[in-house]
Design a protein around this motif. Structure first.
Motif, mmCIF file in Angstrom:
data_model
loop_
_atom_site.group_PDB
_atom_site.id
_atom_site.type_symbol
_atom_site.label_atom_id
_atom_site.label_comp_id
_atom_site.label_asym_id
_atom_site.label_seq_id
_atom_site.Cartn_x
_atom_site.Cartn_y
_atom_site.Cartn_z
ATOM 1 N N ALA A 24 17.841 -11.797 81.210
ATOM 2 C CA ALA A 24 17.078 -10.554 81.127
ATOM 3 C C ALA A 24 17.360 -9.670 82.339
ATOM 4 N N THR A 25 17.480 -10.278 83.510
ATOM 5 C CA THR A 25 17.791 -9.520 84.721
ATOM 6 C C THR A 25 19.189 -8.936 84.640
ATOM 7 N N VAL A 26 20.149 -9.730 84.183
ATOM 8 C CA VAL A 26 21.518 -9.233 84.033
ATOM 9 C C VAL A 26 21.547 -8.061 83.058
ATOM 10 N N TYR A 27 20.789 -8.176 81.987
ATOM 11 C CA TYR A 27 20.744 -7.078 81.018
ATOM 12 C C TYR A 27 20.196 -5.804 81.665
ATOM 13 N N ARG A 28 19.120 -5.930 82.441
ATOM 14 C CA ARG A 28 18.537 -4.749 83.069
ATOM 15 C C ARG A 28 19.535 -4.101 84.035
ATOM 16 N N ILE A 29 20.278 -4.915 84.758
ATOM 17 C CA ILE A 29 21.284 -4.385 85.687
ATOM 18 C C ILE A 29 22.340 -3.604 84.922
ATOM 19 N N LEU A 30 22.845 -4.165 83.849
ATOM 20 C CA LEU A 30 23.844 -3.473 83.040
ATOM 21 C C LEU A 30 23.270 -2.218 82.399
ATOM 22 N N ASP A 31 22.015 -2.300 81.998
ATOM 23 C CA ASP A 31 21.374 -1.173 81.330
ATOM 24 C C ASP A 31 21.198 0.011 82.284
ATOM 25 N N SER A 32 20.974 -0.265 83.561
ATOM 26 C CA SER A 32 20.875 0.810 84.548
ATOM 27 C C SER A 32 22.254 1.301 84.973
ATOM 28 N N ALA A 33 23.198 0.382 85.147
ATOM 29 C CA ALA A 33 24.529 0.755 85.638
ATOM 30 C C ALA A 33 25.269 1.656 84.658
ATOM 31 N N ARG A 34 24.969 1.567 83.376
ATOM 32 C CA ARG A 34 25.714 2.307 82.358
ATOM 33 C C ARG A 34 25.576 3.820 82.496
ATOM 34 N N PHE A 35 24.632 4.291 83.305
ATOM 35 C CA PHE A 35 24.458 5.728 83.486
ATOM 36 C C PHE A 35 25.400 6.300 84.548
ATOM 37 N N ALA A 36 26.342 5.511 85.011
ATOM 38 C CA ALA A 36 27.331 6.008 85.967
ATOM 39 C C ALA A 36 28.172 7.116 85.330
ATOM 40 N N PRO A 37 28.631 8.076 86.139
ATOM 41 C CA PRO A 37 29.512 9.119 85.608
ATOM 42 C C PRO A 37 30.907 8.575 85.336
ATOM 43 N N SER A 38 31.617 9.221 84.415
ATOM 44 C CA SER A 38 33.007 8.862 84.123
ATOM 45 C C SER A 38 33.702 10.087 83.548
ATOM 46 N N GLY A 39 35.016 10.143 83.680
ATOM 47 C CA GLY A 39 35.771 11.288 83.185
ATOM 48 C C GLY A 39 35.529 11.524 81.702
ATOM 49 N N GLY A 40 35.076 12.717 81.363
ATOM 50 C CA GLY A 40 34.796 13.039 79.973
ATOM 51 C C GLY A 40 33.661 12.236 79.377
ATOM 52 N N ASN A 41 32.881 11.566 80.234
ATOM 53 C CA ASN A 41 31.799 10.678 79.784
ATOM 54 C C ASN A 41 32.305 9.637 78.789
#
Length: 230
Positions: A24-41
């Motif tokens: 569950a903790t790993v999921y929350r970390i991934l769920d927050s990290a996914r909002f990082a910017p990236s080229g062209g989203n």
């Protein structure tokens, strides 16, 4: 946690307790990290959460040769694998046996770290604007490494610490085979997370005037403003 506290206090952690980290903790970390910017989203990252003990040992074994090379180059006073390095000096350094230090404990026992995340980049989704340059290229990483850093910040919010590593890239084909990665992706980092044995409180970094100047490379240093400039 306050943003500035996280930015100023998130250190590389390589010593972890035996306390497990829940899915569950790993999921929350991934769920927050996914909002990082990236080229062209395009969000061109893929993550393999490595849990199988045998696969973890395989990842450790793939890391160790590169780690030994890294130590040998460092002990020779070289910046390991610098794009502008003297290749003859590197070869001479690699011919010598490196000494060991406390960080070897991490390399030898990384299979026991609670969380191991292999982060891959989808090469079809990278905006690698320097792709055709005749120098070392790195711009494509701008679409992946903000996500990796977000993993570190999200882990800090969960009370964890960790380190992003890249030495596995030296053995990328072995990692691809071990993790059954398809064609068209490249390994960007392997991130290790867990409960820190200790957390550094004073990080050593260069001051702003040491790396920032106005207008040109040899311009005046960016220094703290006077009261009248604020």
């Amino acid at each position: 946690m306050e943003l500035l506290e996280a930015l100023r206090g998130t250190a590389a952690i390589r010593e972890f307790t035996d306390e497990p980290v829940s899915n569950a903790t790993v999921y929350r970390i991934l769920d927050s990290a996914r909002f990082a910017p990236s080229g062209g989203n395009k969000q061109g990252w893929r993550v393999v959460v490595v849990k199988d003990p045998e696969v973890r040992r395989g990842m450790r074994d793939l890391y160790l040769p590169g780690w030994r090379d890294y130590r040998a180059l460092g002990e020779a006073g070289l910046r390991a694998w610098s794009p502008l390095a003297d290749r003859e000096a590197e070869a001479a350094a690699l011919a010598r046996e490196p000494a060991t230090d406390h960080r070897a404990e991490f390399a030898l026992n990384m299979d026991k770290v609670p969380v191991m995340l292999a982060v891959f980049a989808d090469l079809n989704e990278l905006a690698a604007v320097d792709r055709d340059h005749d120098r070392y290229t790195f711009a494509g990483g701008a679409s992946v490494y903000p996500f990796v850093w977000n993993l570190m910040l999200a882990a800090r919010e969960e009370g964890l610490g960790g380190v992003m590593t890249t030495i596995h890239i030296r053995e990328e084909e072995g990692v691809r085979e071990l993790l059954k990665a398809p064609d068209g992706v490249a390994l960007a980092s392997v991130v290790f997370l867990g409960h820190p044995v200790r957390r550094p409180t004073k990080l050593r970094r260069a001051s702003v005037p040491e790396f920032a100047t106005f207008d040109t490379f040899d311009g005046s240093p960016v220094t703290p403003p006077d009261v009248t400039d604020q």
